[in-house]
Design an enzyme around this catalytic site. Structure first.
Site, short mmCIF file in Angstrom:
data_model
loop_
_atom_site.label_atom_id
_atom_site.label_comp_id
_atom_site.label_asym_id
_atom_site.label_seq_id
_atom_site.Cartn_x
_atom_site.Cartn_y
_atom_site.Cartn_z
N TYR A 194 8.28 -16.67 59.25
CA TYR A 194 7.96 -15.30 58.83
C TYR A 194 9.04 -14.27 59.15
O TYR A 194 8.89 -13.11 58.81
CB TYR A 194 6.60 -14.85 59.35
CG TYR A 194 6.39 -14.94 60.84
CD1 TYR A 194 7.15 -14.21 61.74
CD2 TYR A 194 5.37 -15.75 61.34
CE1 TYR A 194 6.94 -14.29 63.09
CE2 TYR A 194 5.15 -15.84 62.71
CZ TYR A 194 5.94 -15.11 63.58
OH TYR A 194 5.72 -15.18 64.92
N CYS B 102 -43.70 -29.53 74.26
CA CYS B 102 -43.45 -28.42 73.34
C CYS B 102 -43.66 -27.09 74.08
O CYS B 102 -44.72 -26.89 74.70
CB CYS B 102 -44.40 -28.50 72.15
SG CYS B 102 -44.28 -27.05 71.09
N LYS C 99 -1.74 -12.92 59.03
CA LYS C 99 -1.26 -13.14 60.39
C LYS C 99 -1.83 -14.45 60.92
O LYS C 99 -3.01 -14.54 61.25
CB LYS C 99 -1.69 -11.98 61.30
CG LYS C 99 -1.11 -12.09 62.68
CD LYS C 99 -1.34 -10.81 63.46
CE LYS C 99 -0.69 -10.88 64.82
NZ LYS C 99 -1.17 -11.98 65.64
N CYS D 268 -49.75 -27.13 66.28
CA CYS D 268 -48.80 -26.34 67.08
C CYS D 268 -48.62 -24.99 66.38
O CYS D 268 -48.15 -24.93 65.23
CB CYS D 268 -47.47 -27.08 67.18
SG CYS D 268 -46.13 -26.08 67.88
N GLU E 29 1.68 -10.14 54.79
CA GLU E 29 1.52 -11.57 55.10
C GLU E 29 0.25 -11.76 55.93
O GLU E 29 -0.03 -10.94 56.80
CB GLU E 29 2.70 -12.07 55.97
CG GLU E 29 4.06 -11.74 55.45
CD GLU E 29 5.14 -11.71 56.56
OE1 GLU E 29 4.89 -12.16 57.68
OE2 GLU E 29 6.23 -11.21 56.25
N CYS F 223 -47.00 -25.41 72.21
CA CYS F 223 -48.36 -25.97 72.23
C CYS F 223 -48.55 -27.01 73.32
O CYS F 223 -49.66 -27.51 73.52
CB CYS F 223 -48.71 -26.57 70.87
SG CYS F 223 -47.81 -28.08 70.52
N LYS G 123 -5.60 -5.82 62.43
CA LYS G 123 -6.41 -6.93 62.92
C LYS G 123 -7.80 -6.92 62.29
O LYS G 123 -8.38 -5.88 62.03
CB LYS G 123 -6.56 -6.83 64.45
CG LYS G 123 -5.25 -6.94 65.19
CD LYS G 123 -4.62 -8.30 65.09
CE LYS G 123 -5.19 -9.30 66.08
NZ LYS G 123 -4.69 -9.17 67.44
N ASP H 271 -2.82 -17.46 63.23
CA ASP H 271 -3.27 -17.49 64.61
C ASP H 271 -2.84 -18.82 65.23
O ASP H 271 -3.59 -19.78 65.25
CB ASP H 271 -4.80 -17.36 64.61
CG ASP H 271 -5.32 -16.95 65.97
OD1 ASP H 271 -4.49 -16.66 66.86
OD2 ASP H 271 -6.55 -16.93 66.14
N CYS I 153 -41.45 -31.58 68.35
CA CYS I 153 -42.81 -31.52 68.88
C CYS I 153 -43.69 -32.34 67.96
O CYS I 153 -43.56 -32.27 66.74
CB CYS I 153 -43.25 -30.04 68.89
SG CYS I 153 -45.03 -29.80 68.87
C1 9MJ Z 1 2.13 -14.21 62.08
N1 9MJ Z 1 1.65 -14.47 63.29
O1 9MJ Z 1 1.69 -14.72 61.08
C2 9MJ Z 1 4.82 -11.97 62.58
N2 9MJ Z 1 3.22 -13.27 62.01
O2 9MJ Z 1 6.75 -10.56 62.86
C3 9MJ Z 1 3.82 -12.79 60.87
N3 9MJ Z 1 3.86 -12.73 63.06
C4 9MJ Z 1 5.75 -11.26 63.39
N4 9MJ Z 1 4.80 -12.00 61.24
C5 9MJ Z 1 7.43 -10.00 63.88
N5 9MJ Z 1 3.45 -13.12 59.62
C6 9MJ Z 1 6.85 -10.37 65.06
C7 9MJ Z 1 5.78 -11.18 64.74
#
Ligand code: 9MJ
Length: 672
Positions: A225, A410, A115, A434, A113, A413, A313, A117, A428
């Site tokens: 998730y 400038c 991840k 220049c 999946e 120049c 990551k 943020d 300028c």
């Molecule tokens: C995110 N942040 O998309 C988990 N997460 O599973 C996914 N975080 C997660 N899984 C267990 N896709 C702890 C965190």
């Protein structure tokens, strides 16, 4: 038959729940928005008239309720764990080795999946009704954000379908999609409100509003998730569990995939990494989870993370560093750009020591001063940007912190600078007097897509201008052996090579020549369109604005820049000097290419495996096609390689045909 208000309210709630699942989860609305709104208003009216009919899961509650003075704390029945990280393919392999060894297996299936943020939350459904939502907090206890989570449009307040566990704790991430974030910030700027630094901060800030009516106006979206405490039956696999959540109306990731073996995990990682910029939301890696629940249970946990999952990551795209100073660079058009000098940092896979600060407005918006600790962001191929100032890292002694002074003259120049009305850019006025502008003009003139003068690098351009040997681009073609010999560090061989490549580039094409002139806003595609339309330089320079505006890609602003260029006596002189020096190109004889693809307009986007985009476009043009840089209703076909983002989307929206590289190569086989 008459229905009681209670029956009507229940029917409306049920109907609205089903409609919103169709709309938000399935992307397939079953009624027009107006019907949805009318039912919602009717339910609101009924609930206002009969307060006893209000229920906690009513869709009317999505608009938010009375502000809280603080959030209550919620203890998680099962701790909300974090994830272990892998920062390389090697570390991912180690994870796989440890997991398989522990289980005595030779192979393993993983659910992959992206991840997200954002902000992790837990949502509890009892008898299919949402009763509680909490943030992760420290993993053991979080904040009760039920009123806020209720306002998130894609969170079902009531689950639909069969065999829903009597108690179901769903875990997932709350995010703000990138486009919605941009719109939200643009609106905030327009009304003078605070803008957010990035979608994650905006999501966190929105979710932690004590006044849920504010949250209700924020474009938050939830993706489930995993599950926490469950009283009831769920499938014995992670992917099937998520699928089941989806069937009950919970949003799950469209990008989820189950694969076997660690090599396939790495392939998934690479594929998502390649389209990271094109995804609608920010992600910071890929999560791999052992797919079998029995295996997950056998593996268990170490301290605060499961042994059955890992986050691979991406290299960090945002890091903090110190602003050491600001240089002001003068560009081809005289634009003065502040460039931040940074304490070098490794970000997004490279070491960065400069970042653009764009213009004076941006410096003011950031409130940044020299000596501050700042966050720098590098995404894809774009120039590194300064995102924000770290408040705690602000240099605080008066001597340490220095205001960034935009120059009044400038920096190269010394000419006056001016700022056009409605423009953020300071320029300028020096023009070709220049040296910085002249050097930038020559760099552009000699660049690969312009006259492609090999061997004429930045250092040599600096020398030629600084020594006064070149005062216009035409002077390049008047350079002789003796003059070049007078330059420092210029060997006989290099000077001969340069003279040869200058001679070679004298014969060019009209589109390249137009592009090389560096007229403001006239890029490669516009130059080509102008050449095809006017066929000769004379006709282009003589064209009035309304005729120019009749050319593809040319609007009033571009037309004005072309007119300004054409009317400038000095430019006319340089053009005639260039012709006198022997610059020439074969006549353009056909306006609208001959060949099997004549009359078609192509856009090439994404990364191609067998060739660069420029070459692909050239091959298409050789077959008579026109190539354009943006997709519109005039586009016939989009050639899309991996990583194609917004252009591909736009083509899909417009119903323009899209082909991949393999199909394109097969087509060329036939046509070339
Ligand atoms: C995110 N942040 O998309 C988990 N997460 O599973 C996914 N975080 C997660 N899984 C267990 N896709 C702890 C965190």
């Amino acid at each position: 038959m008459t229905t009681s208000p209670a029956e009507e309210a229940a029917a409306l709630r049920d109907q609205l729940s089903r409609w919103s699942v169709a709309y938000f989860e399935l992307d397939a609305p079953i009624v027009p928005d107006a019907d949805y709104d009318a039912s919602m208003r009717r339910l609101e009216a009924l609930e206002a008239e009969h307060p006893a009919l209000q229920t906690p899961d009513s869709p009317t509650r999505r608009v938010g309720s009375a502000p809280l003075s603080s959030f209550d704390s919620v203890d998680h029945r099962l701790p909300m764990l974090s994830l272990d990280n892998a920062f390389s393919a090697e570390e991912l392999k180690d994870f796989h080795r440890r997991a398989t060894e522990r289980l005595g297996l030779t192979e393993m299936s993983y659910c992959c999946e992206p991840k997200l943020d954002g902000v992790a939350v837990s949502i509890v459904y009892e008898q299919g009704k949402m009763t509680l939502a909490a943030t992760r907090g420290d993993g053991t206890s979080g904040e009760n954000v039920t009123a806020n989570v209720r306002t998130i449009k894609n969170v079902p307040l009531t689950l639909v379908g069969d065999a829903i566990p009597s108690y179901l704790e769903v875990r997932g991430e709350v995010v703000i999609p990138r486009e919605a974030f941009e719109r939200m910030n643009a609106r905030a700027t327009a009304v003078g409100e605070k803008v957010f630094v990035n979608p994650r901060n905006a999501a966190a800030g929105s979710l932690r509003q004590l006044d849920s009516s504010i949250t209700s106006k924020r474009p938050l979206a939830f993706t489930a998730y995993s599950v926490g405490v469950v009283e009831g039956e769920l499938p014995p696999f992670h992917d099937a569990t998520l699928q089941r959540l989806g069937e009950w109306g919970l949003p799950i990731s469209k990008y989820m995939e189950t694969v076997t073996g660690i090599a396939a995990c790495e392939t998934y990682y690479e594929a998502i990494a390649a389209k990271r910029e094109a995804l609608p939301f920010d992600i910071d890696g890929i999560v791999f989870k052992v797919n079998g629940i029995a295996e997950q249970e056998k593996l268990g946990f170490v301290s605060r993370a499961p042994r059955w999952a890992i986050a691979r990551k991406f290299p960090a795209q945002e890091v903090s560093t110190r602003l050491l100073g600001v240089d002001f660079q003068v560009g081809r058009t005289g634009a003065i750009t502040p460039v931040a000098r940074l304490d070098p940092v490794f970000v997004g896979g490279v070491t960065v020591s400069n970042a653009t600060l764009h213009n004076a407005d941006e410096i003011e918006r950031l409130g940044v001063q020299i000596g501050d600790t700042i966050i720098v962001r590098r995404a894809g191929d774009v120039i590194p940007q300064i995102v924000s100032v770290v408040e705690s890292g602000r240099a605080n002694s008066v001597t340490e912190r220095k205001v960034i002074q935009f120059p009044a003259h400038c920096p190269d120049c010394g000419s006056d600078v001016f700022r056009e009305e409605g423009e953020a850019v300071v320029r300028c006025v020096g023009g070709m007097a220049c040296a910085a502008q002249l050097k930038a003009v020559i760099r552009h003139f000699a660049s690969r897509k312009a006259l492609d003068i090999e061997g004429l690098g930045d250092k040599l351009i600096d020398q030629l201008v600084d020594d006064g040997l070149v005062t216009t681009v035409a002077d390049l073609f008047r350079l002789g052996k003796e003059q070049l010999a007078s330059l420092e560090r210029m060997g006989e061989r290099s000077s001969e090579n340069l003279l040869t490549s200058l001679a070679n580039s004298q014969v060019t094409t009209l589109p390249r020549f137009i592009y090389a002139l560096g007229i403001r806003e006239v890029g490669e595609a516009t130059a080509r369109a102008l050449a095809q339309h006017f066929l000769t330089l004379e006709d282009l320079l003589a064209a009035p604005a309304d005729v120019l505006e009749g050319v593809d890609d040319v609007g009033p602003v571009v037309a004005r820049h072309i007119r300004a260029f054409a009317c400038d006596e000095r430019n006319r002189q340089v053009l005639s000097d260039l012709m006198a020096a022997g610059v020439n190109w074969p006549a353009v004889s056909v306006a609208d290419g001959d060949g099997p693809l004549a009359g078609t307009v192509w856009v090439v986007t994404g990364k191609l495996e067998t060739t660069g985009r420029d070459d692909a476009e050239q091959r298409l043009r050789a077959l008579g096609a026109k190539t354009a840089s943006s997709v519109s209703s005039k586009t016939s076909t989009v050639l899309a390689g991996p990583g194609a983002g917004s252009k591909r989307k736009k083509a899909e929206g417009l119903g323009v045909s899209i082909i991949d590289e393999a199909e394109w190569l097969a087509m060329l086989e036939e046509l070339e």
